[in-house]
Scaffold this active site. Structure first.
Site, PDB file in Angstrom:
ATOM      1  N   ALA A 262       0.248   8.599 -11.353  1.00 38.02           N
ATOM      2  CA  ALA A 262       1.271   9.419 -10.719  1.00 38.02           C
ATOM      3  C   ALA A 262       0.866   9.887  -9.328  1.00 38.02           C
ATOM      4  O   ALA A 262       1.721  10.113  -8.473  1.00 38.02           O
ATOM      5  CB  ALA A 262       1.595  10.621 -11.599  1.00 38.02           C
ATOM      6  N   CYS A 263      -0.436  10.025  -9.080  1.00 37.69           N
ATOM      7  CA  CYS A 263      -0.880  10.480  -7.761  1.00 37.69           C
ATOM      8  C   CYS A 263      -0.574   9.447  -6.685  1.00 37.69           C
ATOM      9  O   CYS A 263      -0.510   9.775  -5.496  1.00 37.69           O
ATOM     10  CB  CYS A 263      -2.380  10.784  -7.777  1.00 37.69           C
ATOM     11  SG  CYS A 263      -3.409   9.360  -8.213  1.00 37.69           S
TER      12      CYS A 263
END
Length: 300
Positions: A262-263
């Site tokens: 997700a980063c």
């Protein structure tokens, strides 16, 4: 809930109607359910007083409401649930209170005490309005005031906080948190979901993904965005300001689940052989990994 936060930042009052309700997916939904029940009681009591009921008759009426067997159906049902088949076992307010034993704590079941010795003060039909008012005061005033003041101080370090007063809570939420609705069509997905690492727009699993995303409702689109980016909204500007890199998961099998980084807005897809297979696995991954975006869902 971001909008409620900005309301507090702007020093706008919030009350029991802003507490989370069943189906919101937040801690404290019990408090919101009891707030709805307390508001219903207050409306009924006001009508009874206007009709000239005595204090004794009012107390008897409250007990009747506490013993009604449709409490769960009326007050514990998710407000925005699309599943109309969900039903609750008949249960009264008194029965539910006896089963879960809520007291004067932040969420009714835990957290900071709302009154002195609150952990030993049970919620009853006679004090439920006091409980709701105390909870709202804690949630929106005493319990969050230090955080709100720290946020204002941080804004002042960059520019005068008074500049924000020109905007409404909704405008601040949109500028800070992104679009309210999640809208996309097939061409937009093709433009902003980038196949890479060996995948192309002609790859079957990529086509399955686009087809599945087009069919998601608003709540599921939000969960997908949260899964791949840790943010359940599109950024300001909508889909045109968003991108996801879609990779093949070379180490996975068809029994594996999709995983994300997700980063970096990256999604890894196992080699599924059908749209339905991808749909089932993606749904399970999205709903089983909330808050753990960097972890791979264990294969089953």
């Amino acid at each position: 809930w971001a909008e409620d936060f900005f309301a507090l930042v702007l020093n706008e009052p919030l009350g029991p109607s802003s507490l989370p309700r069943p189906g919101d997916g937040l801690g404290g939904e019990l408090v919101g359910a009891l707030a709805t029940f307390a508001a219903d009681l207050a409306a009924g009591e006001a009508a009874a007083v206007e009709a000239g009921k005595s204090p004794e008759e009012l107390q008897a009426w409250r007990q009747e409401q506490a013993d009604r067997m449709d409490f769960a159906e009326r007050f514990l049902t998710a407000q925005h649930s699309a599943d109309v088949s969900v039903t609750h076992e008949p249960m009264s307010f008194n029965q539910y209170m006896a089963m879960i034993c809520p007291c004067f704590l932040e969420t009714g079941l835990g957290g900071a005490p709302l009154l002195p010795d609150g952990e030993n003060l049970s919620v009853t039909v006679e004090n439920v309005r006091l409980f709701v008012d105390s909870a709202a005061d804690f949630w929106f005033k005493t319990g969050i005031q230090p955080q709100v003041e720290a946020f204002r101080a941080g804004i002042n370090d960059v520019f005068p906080f008074e500049c924000l007063l020109a905007f409404s809570r909704t405008e601040l939420r949109e500028m800070s948190c992104g679009e309210d609705r999640i809208e996309w069509d097939e061409q937009q997905l093709l433009n902003h979901m980038h196949p890479t690492g060996g995948l192309t727009e002609k790859s079957s699993v990529y086509k399955f993904l686009v087809a599945v995303l087009l069919e998601l409702n608003q709540a599921e689109r939000s969960r997908f965005l949260d899964f791949v980016s840790s943010c359940p909204r599109l950024p300001p500007g909508g889909i045109t300001k968003f991108h996801v890199d879609v990779f093949p998961d070379s180490t996975a099998t068809r029994q594996s689940f999709p995983r994300s980084r997700a980063c970096a807005n990256q999604l890894y897809l196992p080699p599924y052989s059908s749209k339905e297979e991808l749909q089932d696995k993606l749904h399970e991954a999205m709903h089983s990994s909330a808050g753990h975006h960097e972890q791979r869902v264990r294969d089953q």
